[in-house]
Design a protein around this motif. Structure first.
Motif, PDB file in Angstrom:
ATOM      1  N   THR A   3       0.760  -1.057  -0.169  1.00  0.00           N
ATOM      2  CA  THR A   3      -0.009   0.008  -0.181  1.00  0.00           C
ATOM      3  C   THR A   3       0.855   1.093  -0.056  1.00  0.00           C
ATOM      4  OG1 THR A   3      -1.997   1.352   1.367  1.00  0.00           O
ATOM      5  CG2 THR A   3      -0.308  -0.113   2.261  1.00  0.00           C
ATOM      6  N   THR A  41     -17.517  -7.739  -3.754  1.00  0.00           N
ATOM      7  CA  THR A  41     -17.233  -7.179  -5.190  1.00  0.00           C
ATOM      8  C   THR A  41     -17.923  -5.605  -5.216  1.00  0.00           C
ATOM      9  OG1 THR A  41     -17.375  -9.263  -6.014  1.00  0.00           O
ATOM     10  CG2 THR A  41     -17.737  -7.574  -7.289  1.00  0.00           C
ATOM     11  N   ARG A  44     -16.011  -3.353  -3.088  1.00  0.00           N
ATOM     12  CA  ARG A  44     -14.775  -2.770  -3.828  1.00  0.00           C
ATOM     13  C   ARG A  44     -15.178  -1.852  -4.969  1.00  0.00           C
ATOM     14  NH1 ARG A  44     -11.728  -8.184  -5.629  1.00  0.00           N
ATOM     15  NH2 ARG A  44     -10.384  -6.230  -6.632  1.00  0.00           N
ATOM     16  N   ARG A  45     -16.271  -2.137  -5.521  1.00  0.00           N
ATOM     17  CA  ARG A  45     -16.411  -0.947  -6.790  1.00  0.00           C
ATOM     18  C   ARG A  45     -16.971   0.196  -6.256  1.00  0.00           C
ATOM     19  NH1 ARG A  45     -21.342  -2.976  -8.273  1.00  0.00           N
ATOM     20  NH2 ARG A  45     -22.350  -1.082  -7.774  1.00  0.00           N
ATOM     21  N   LEU A  47     -15.854   1.640  -3.605  1.00  0.00           N
ATOM     22  CA  LEU A  47     -14.792   2.145  -2.822  1.00  0.00           C
ATOM     23  C   LEU A  47     -13.764   2.767  -4.304  1.00  0.00           C
ATOM     24  CD1 LEU A  47     -13.627  -0.257  -0.171  1.00  0.00           C
ATOM     25  CD2 LEU A  47     -14.118   2.192   0.015  1.00  0.00           C
ATOM     26  N   ARG A  48     -13.668   1.661  -5.370  1.00  0.00           N
ATOM     27  CA  ARG A  48     -12.781   2.342  -6.567  1.00  0.00           C
ATOM     28  C   ARG A  48     -13.609   3.506  -7.168  1.00  0.00           C
ATOM     29  NH1 ARG A  48     -11.882  -3.448  -7.857  1.00  0.00           N
ATOM     30  NH2 ARG A  48      -9.495  -3.621  -7.253  1.00  0.00           N
ATOM     31  N   ASP A  49     -14.937   3.480  -7.263  1.00  0.00           N
ATOM     32  CA  ASP A  49     -15.480   4.560  -7.851  1.00  0.00           C
ATOM     33  C   ASP A  49     -15.571   5.814  -7.184  1.00  0.00           C
ATOM     34  OD1 ASP A  49     -16.416   2.922 -10.075  1.00  0.00           O
ATOM     35  OD2 ASP A  49     -18.314   2.511  -9.241  1.00  0.00           O
ATOM     36  N   HIS A  50     -15.590   5.947  -5.735  1.00  0.00           N
ATOM     37  CA  HIS A  50     -15.729   6.929  -4.998  1.00  0.00           C
ATOM     38  C   HIS A  50     -14.725   7.412  -3.886  1.00  0.00           C
ATOM     39  CE1 HIS A  50     -19.953   7.254  -6.351  1.00  0.00           C
ATOM     40  NE2 HIS A  50     -20.132   6.047  -6.311  1.00  0.00           N
ATOM     41  N   GLY A  51     -13.779   6.433  -3.880  1.00  0.00           N
ATOM     42  CA  GLY A  51     -12.528   6.699  -3.072  1.00  0.00           C
ATOM     43  C   GLY A  51     -12.480   7.187  -1.684  1.00  0.00           C
TER      44      GLY A  51
END
Length: 95
Positions: A3, A41, A44-45, A47-51
């Motif tokens: 990380t 899933t 994770r999506r 978190l990836r989309d909105h950080g």
């Protein structure tokens, strides 16, 4: 797991992260199934989309880490057992 994050911030008191007036959407996405299973899933999506804009319960993070540690121990035990069985198989087939 590697990380780029090297530290965490500890505040004097909890932030008001669940204040609805600060939300970008009117409803929060559901991340569990009807029986309480975490949809990893989907999480994770999100978190990836909105950080950084996603707020997650610290309890959920702790549950994920505890489950990871448990599964990691189980995997190590299974790998050790597989290695033992492969060694036994190799010994019995060489006779």
């Amino acid at each position: 797991m590697k990380t780029s994050s090297s530290s965490v911030m500890i505040t004097k008191k909890p932030l008001d992260k669940w204040n609805t007036s600060q939300r970008a959407t009117e409803t929060d996405p559901n991340i569990i199934t009807y029986d309480g299973t975490l949809m990893t899933t989907k999480l994770r999506r999100i978190l990836r989309d909105h950080g950084e804009r996603v707020s997650i319960s610290n309890n959920l993070v702790l549950e994920i880490l505890d489950a990871y540690c448990s599964k990691s121990k189980q995997l190590k035990s299974a790998q050790k057992r597989i290695a033992e069985l492969e060694k036994e198989l190799a010994n019995s087939s060489s006779k």
